[in-house]
Design a protein around this motif. Structure first.
Motif: not given
Ligand SMILES: *Cc1c(COP(=O)(O)O)cnc(C)c1O
Length: 363
Positions: A59-60, A64, A85-86, A88, A131, A159-160, A181, A183, A194, A312
């Motif tokens: 996963s993302g 990390l 950020t998210f 994670a 990020v 991730a994005q 990521s 996702f 993944g 967010y």
């Protein structure tokens, strides 16, 4: 009209024959763990990004973790990152018992503001973790210069942003290690969890590959404390198909974003539109605007069949799980204001012109 935010079902139908075929090949071979599709994807990812090494993982979030474990981040080490950020991003730092140290964001790109990083560097600082929010890299020249000056590592939470560029280089090919990521809702998504880790260092790549399989250097011989962090062969087979069309998808995402920006340009009194810095490209993981009366706008759009999302609503320094860090409301005013106003519009490569017109009209 009812708008679909991400059109994942539509995308599956588009590539269904090829994806089904790729999945069935895995099923027929039953090579579920570390089958040849895994290595194939890693080679394809290296070719796409020009990074020397691509290592797929579970996963993302785990990407990390693997990045920080490879850099030997220890308890009490400090890692400077963004609060906008998210979870994670900072959660993985804290999971390793290191300390996330937040820095406010730039008010145009919403990425970490490099001019505020240096004042947060201490003897314990080990790394900076920018990020690439909504798909756009942070100011990597400025960040890398600070890191070089202070002997710090740079870990990119991409991730994005898989496929985005900074001065012509993919963001997977910047910093010491870059993580992404797959996702399903990310720009390049698989059908579950993944991710991947990228680096140009042979030494780090070797270590990440061991960490991904329980720190093992030889079967049942464990050099490091690692994790079970592999990406399934099935998921790799799916991404192998989708990656073939990814450049086309990115061009379509760019078109959708440009159409939004054109059609919303007249509303700049009420809306703050996304800003992509010169030298950067965004992969438009999200097309996010700012509105003062967000709740109202979201409710009315929903009634009109236009789904929106907030990425967010609460910056990380105000999250309950980070209360122990001792941050207070008002400490990162830009992140806090943007959290209150930001709203993402439907974004995917397949939005039709009439859908974009409808969304903009209703907005
Ligand atoms: C999605 C995301 C992650 C985590 O990725 P997963 O694959 O869901 O674990 C990490 N950081 C950011 C910025 C993300 O958007």
């Amino acid at each position: 009209m009812q708008i679909d935010f991400a059109k994942l079902q539509y995308q599956y139908q588009l590539y269904k024959t090829e994806i089904d075929e790729a999945m069935h090949q895995v099923l027929d071979k039953s090579n579920y763990i570390m089958g040849n599709e895994v290595q194939e994807l890693e080679t394809n990812l290296q070719n796409f990004t020009k990074a020397k090494h691509a290592i797929t993982c579970s996963s993302g979030t785990d990407a990390l973790l693997l990045a920080m474990m490879a850099l030997d981040i220890q308890p009490d080490d400090e890692i400077i990152t963004t609060p906008f950020t998210f979870i994670a991003t900072a959660e993985t730092i804290a999971f390793l018992k290191a300390k996330p140290v937040f820095v406010d964001i730039d008010e145009k790109t919403y990425n970490i503001d490099p001019s505020k990083i240096e004042e947060k560097i201490t003897k314990k600082t080990k790394a900076i973790m920018p990020v690439s929010l909504y798909g756009q890299p942070a100011d990597m020249d400025a960040i890398q210069a600070i890191a070089d000056n202070h002997n710090l590592k740079v870990i990119i939470d991409g991730a994005q942003s898989f496929g985005s560029t900074f001065k012509g280089k993919r963001d997977s090919n910047l910093g010491d290690i870059s993580a992404t990521s797959f996702f399903p809702a990310k720009p390049l998504g698989c059908f579950g969890d993944g991710g991947a880790v990228f680096t140009n260092s042979d030494v780090l790549a070797e270590k990440i590959k061991m960490l991904r399989v329980h720190g093992q250097n030889k079967r049942y011989h464990h050099k490091y404390i690692g994790m079970g962090g592999r990406m399934d062969t099935l998921q790799c087979a799916i991404v192998n198909v989708k990656l073939k069309y990814y450049k086309k998808d990115l061009a379509l995402r760019q078109e959708v974003a440009s159409k939004y920006s054109e059609q919303l340009a007249d509303s700049s009194e009420q809306l703050v539109l996304p800003y992509v810095d010169t030298g950067c490209t965004s992969v438009w993981a999200q097309y996010s605007v700012r509105v003062k009366n967000r709740d109202d706008v979201q409710a009315k759009l929903k009634d009109a069949g236009v789904p929106t999302a907030v990425h967010y609503p609460m910056p990380l320094h105000l999250q309950e799980c980070f209360a122990y860090l001792g941050y207070k409301k008002g400490e990162f005013p830009i992140a806090e204001q943007v959290s209150n106003e930001i709203m993402s519009l439907p974004m995917n490569p397949y939005l039709k012109d009439e859908e974009i017109v409808y969304i903009c009209e209703k907005l």
